[in-house]
Write a protein that holds these residues in place. Sequence first.
Motif, short mmCIF file in Angstrom:
data_model
loop_
_atom_site.label_atom_id
_atom_site.label_comp_id
_atom_site.label_asym_id
_atom_site.label_seq_id
_atom_site.Cartn_x
_atom_site.Cartn_y
_atom_site.Cartn_z
N PRO A 1 0.87 -0.97 0.00
CA PRO A 1 -0.06 -0.17 0.09
C PRO A 1 0.71 1.12 -0.14
CG PRO A 1 -0.70 -1.66 1.65
CD PRO A 1 0.65 -2.02 1.13
N ARG A 2 0.20 2.31 -0.62
CA ARG A 2 1.13 3.48 -0.75
C ARG A 2 0.90 4.34 0.59
NH1 ARG A 2 1.14 6.33 -6.34
NH2 ARG A 2 2.39 7.99 -5.33
N THR A 3 1.72 4.91 1.19
CA THR A 3 1.31 5.72 2.12
C THR A 3 1.95 7.17 2.14
OG1 THR A 3 3.56 5.05 3.31
CG2 THR A 3 1.72 3.82 3.98
N SER A 4 1.30 8.26 2.48
CA SER A 4 1.60 9.61 2.19
C SER A 4 1.58 10.10 3.84
CB SER A 4 0.53 10.30 1.45
OG SER A 4 -0.61 10.24 2.04
N PRO A 5 2.77 10.96 4.17
CA PRO A 5 2.72 11.23 5.28
C PRO A 5 1.44 12.19 5.79
CG PRO A 5 4.66 11.84 4.32
CD PRO A 5 3.63 11.35 3.29
N GLN A 6 1.05 11.79 7.05
CA GLN A 6 -0.25 12.46 7.45
C GLN A 6 -0.05 13.52 8.51
OE1 GLN A 6 -3.37 11.97 5.76
NE2 GLN A 6 -2.38 10.76 4.40
N ARG A 7 0.94 13.40 9.38
CA ARG A 7 1.19 13.92 10.54
C ARG A 7 2.15 15.30 10.15
NH1 ARG A 7 3.35 9.88 14.27
NH2 ARG A 7 5.51 10.42 13.16
N ASP B 1 -6.09 22.89 16.75
CA ASP B 1 -5.86 21.85 16.00
C ASP B 1 -5.99 22.19 14.50
OD1 ASP B 1 -4.91 20.21 18.09
OD2 ASP B 1 -7.04 19.15 18.00
N ASN B 2 -6.75 23.07 14.22
CA ASN B 2 -7.06 23.11 12.83
C ASN B 2 -5.81 24.24 12.27
OD1 ASN B 2 -7.66 25.75 13.82
ND2 ASN B 2 -9.69 25.70 13.30
N TYR B 3 -4.99 24.52 12.81
CA TYR B 3 -3.86 25.37 12.32
C TYR B 3 -2.86 24.53 11.20
CZ TYR B 3 0.91 27.40 12.51
OH TYR B 3 2.10 27.63 12.21
N TRP B 4 -2.96 23.30 11.84
CA TRP B 4 -1.93 22.33 11.03
C TRP B 4 -2.49 21.81 9.80
CZ3 TRP B 4 2.46 23.07 13.79
CH2 TRP B 4 2.34 23.14 15.01
N GLN B 5 -1.62 21.44 8.90
CA GLN B 5 -2.02 20.98 7.38
C GLN B 5 -1.91 19.31 7.78
OE1 GLN B 5 0.13 22.54 4.45
NE2 GLN B 5 -0.93 24.56 4.21
N GLY B 6 -2.97 18.66 7.79
CA GLY B 6 -2.72 17.23 8.23
C GLY B 6 -3.01 17.30 9.58
N ASN B 7 -2.48 16.11 10.26
CA ASN B 7 -2.82 15.94 11.65
C ASN B 7 -1.73 16.61 12.44
OD1 ASN B 7 -4.74 13.77 11.24
ND2 ASN B 7 -3.49 12.02 11.06
#
Length: 280
Positions: free
Chosen positions: A98-104, A224-230
């Motif tokens: 599976p392809r993974t993309s950084p979420q954090r 929390d909504n400041y960040w792009q992603g988690n």
Amino acid sequence: MFFSEWLSTYTSLLVERGLSNKTIYNKKIWLDRLDEKFGHRMLHNIQTSELHQIIRAKALESHASAAKTAHSVISDIFSEACSFGLITHNPAAPIRSPRTSPQRSRLNLNEWLRIFRAASVHGFQYTYLSMLLALITGQRRGDIQKMSSDNIRDGYLFVEQEKTGAKVALPLSLHLDAIGTSLNDVIRISPASGNILRFDCGRAATTAALTVGFMRARRLAYPDNYWQGNPPSFHEQRSLSERLYRSQGVNTMRLLGHKSQYTTDKYHDSRGRDWVFVDQ
């Protein structure tokens, strides 16, 4: 041979590889899941489509990392079975990883400083001490939690990494220029003996407390909504540490306890958050 019988042998093979207890434990979680599903089945009767469904189910649940781990474990189980001559082909071979993309989100220095100030004002002592140790030593949360005066001798802090077993001796003179602080500076403001990170009652702070303390300080500093992603977790300080030390000229592969530069370079990736300055 029944699948459960092969898993017993395969578990012994993992131990023979010299893997750390934590790595074996993480793999064992998947071995138990697979045993529950296929344990009563004959090894040679397990089909590619069945294995693919397990991996795909995790991917569809947005658990990309878990899906990738499942693929790795499943592929290795059947690859070893082929090597032992128990099956003629590996049913997991046609399944793509599976392809993974950084979420954090990654942290930058200004964000870390703001979170650290929030921890200093509103947090417990172990919270801001843990942040200093994370940034200055570049070690993982579990290794930071275990740091003790008992591990300090001859001007070094000795760390045996829980995940890989790598042994890293950090000089107390280790200085992170970006924040103008050395490891020795942190040791000086820590308890004189025993665990460096402690609750007010004197007990050693837990890894969960380090996670929660960082999260609370982060939320005080940024919504929390400041960040792009988690939002970044405690572990993201390890990447920031690597980037800051590399710009300082420190050998970060040795600092982080990695065996390959490729692994270190993954930590160095700022995921588009840092500017690349072009020299004239």
